[in-house]
Design an enzyme around this catalytic site. Structure first.
Site, mmCIF file in Angstrom:
data_model
loop_
_atom_site.group_PDB
_atom_site.id
_atom_site.type_symbol
_atom_site.label_atom_id
_atom_site.label_comp_id
_atom_site.label_asym_id
_atom_site.label_seq_id
_atom_site.Cartn_x
_atom_site.Cartn_y
_atom_site.Cartn_z
ATOM 1 N N THR A 44 7.067 2.405 11.220
ATOM 2 C CA THR A 44 5.868 1.581 11.033
ATOM 3 C C THR A 44 5.087 1.993 9.790
ATOM 4 O OG1 THR A 44 4.691 3.087 12.539
ATOM 5 C CG2 THR A 44 5.614 1.066 13.485
ATOM 6 N N ASN B 165 7.519 11.241 9.269
ATOM 7 C CA ASN B 165 7.668 9.809 9.021
ATOM 8 C C ASN B 165 8.917 9.481 8.210
ATOM 9 O OD1 ASN B 165 5.524 8.779 10.427
ATOM 10 N ND2 ASN B 165 4.170 8.543 8.664
ATOM 11 N N ARG C 72 -1.089 15.875 7.561
ATOM 12 C CA ARG C 72 -1.468 17.213 7.096
ATOM 13 C C ARG C 72 -1.548 18.170 8.277
ATOM 14 N NH1 ARG C 72 -6.611 19.692 6.481
ATOM 15 N NH2 ARG C 72 -7.681 17.711 6.851
ATOM 16 N N ASP D 63 -3.978 8.468 9.131
ATOM 17 C CA ASP D 63 -2.626 9.001 9.282
ATOM 18 C C ASP D 63 -2.345 10.121 8.292
ATOM 19 O OD1 ASP D 63 -1.953 7.468 11.429
ATOM 20 O OD2 ASP D 63 -0.783 5.983 10.304
ATOM 21 N N HIS E 136 6.106 3.621 5.598
ATOM 22 C CA HIS E 136 6.695 3.176 4.337
ATOM 23 C C HIS E 136 7.921 2.304 4.569
ATOM 24 C CE1 HIS E 136 7.775 4.491 -0.065
ATOM 25 N NE2 HIS E 136 7.738 3.190 0.084
ATOM 26 N N ASP F 105 14.982 1.043 -6.940
ATOM 27 C CA ASP F 105 13.753 1.795 -7.192
ATOM 28 C C ASP F 105 13.690 3.058 -6.349
ATOM 29 O OD1 ASP F 105 12.919 -0.073 -9.001
ATOM 30 O OD2 ASP F 105 11.517 -1.079 -7.651
#
Length: 317
Positions: free
Chosen positions: A202, A161, A88, A83, A204, A191
């Protein structure tokens, strides 16, 4: 399906994670197969050099020296890797409107359409133009480092994403306020915060406890990271909403990552605005399988014992 005529007028941009020997071998196979079918293969200069060092004859091949220009005029960008390699490639293909076709050489490879063992069949589908193209929603991100209306012009970037706001120091929590459509919603000591697309649900956002959202659902996700607050659940908001995150002036500095690739430093007092992207990313699809089947396959989900509806079991009788 027979090979189309006029393949000499067709060009494919081939991108590969050439740091992996398996990707180099796969790129060799793809290059040989596409050129044998009469297609022109483009490659980035440093990746073409990696194939030459491996003993690959790269004639004919168009060497692209400037990556953002590499996808102009190509029919397809074929990506060999995980991925990260596909993200990229999205940086190169997005502005040109070229679709991406990923072959997974990594682990889960959720964005990829095919696996390494399907490589020959995938090349044949490219040669035969046997694929469909779908558009995936992106997000546009603006960063104001000196307040919303003052200081220097905003830094503008984007993500397929997610855009992730994280604390810059491990010793202190990040104090920030979430705003939706111009109204404050909640203050968090946390955080960080993930703002994701359905495609990124699907990635982070999922690992942070966010929901999985089917790609055809248009929405924006907000997922707090280890927030110390009563109201700190993942949120799903309208795709037309504007999400803003304000780093409070008396807190630690932060950092913004878009797709884990583009980074912007966030001093205390910075403001980040996230909205639906004006330019989507186009993905080539070889399979018509529903997203549910993709989830089961990629995550190895247990479905033993499923029987389905009675009319399906009886053949429609």
């Amino acid at each position: 399906m027979s090979t189309p005529v006029g393949n000499g007028d067709r060009s494919i941009l081939l991108l590969a994670h050439t740091g992996r020997p398996a990707a180099v071998r796969s790129a060799q196979l793809v290059h040989e197969s596409l050129t044998a079918a009469g297609l022109t293969v483009r490659m980035l200069a440093h990746e073409a050099d990696a194939l030459k060092r491996a003993g690959t004859d790269l004639e004919p091949v168009d060497i692209v020296h400037v990556a953002p220009e590499g996808a102009r005029g190509v029919e397809l960008v074929m990506v060999l890797g995980g991925d990260g390699t596909l993200l990229r490639a999205a940086e190169i293909a997005r502005s040109a409107g070229a679709p991406l076709l990923g072959v997974n050489l990594g682990h889960v490879g959720f964005l990829a359409e095919a696996e390494r063992e399907d490589l020959s069949a995938t090349v044949r589908s490219v040669v035969d133009r046997d694929y469909a193209v779908e558009e995936r929603m992106t997000i546009d991100v603006a960063v104001y480092n000196n307040g919303r209306n003052g200081g220097s012009p905003p830094v503008r970037t984007w993500a397929l994403n997610e855009a992730t706001l994280e604390k810059a120091s491990a010793r202190r929590m990040l104090e920030m306020v979430l705003e939706v459509d111009g109204r404050p919603l909640s203050r968090w000591g946390c955080d960080g915060v993930v703002c994701a697309t359905p495609t990124g649900s699907t990635a982070h956002a999922f690992s942070a406890g966010g929901p999985i959202v089917w790609p055809e659902v248009e929405a924006l996700l907000v997922v707090p990271l280890s927030a110390h607050a009563l109201f700190a659940r993942p949120l799903v908001v309208s795709p037309d909403a504007t999400i803003a995150l304000e780093v409070l002036p008396d807190t630690t500095d932060g950092v913004l990552w878009c797709d884990g690739r583009r980074m912007v430093e966030l001093p205390a007092g910075a403001r980040i605005e996230v909205s639906r992207g004006h330019t989507p990313v186009r993905l080539a699809r070889l399979q018509r399988a529903p997203f549910t089947d993709r989830l089961v396959a990629k995550f190895g989900l247990p479905v033993a014992g499923w029987r389905g509806r009675a009319e399906r079991r009886d053949g429609g009788r």
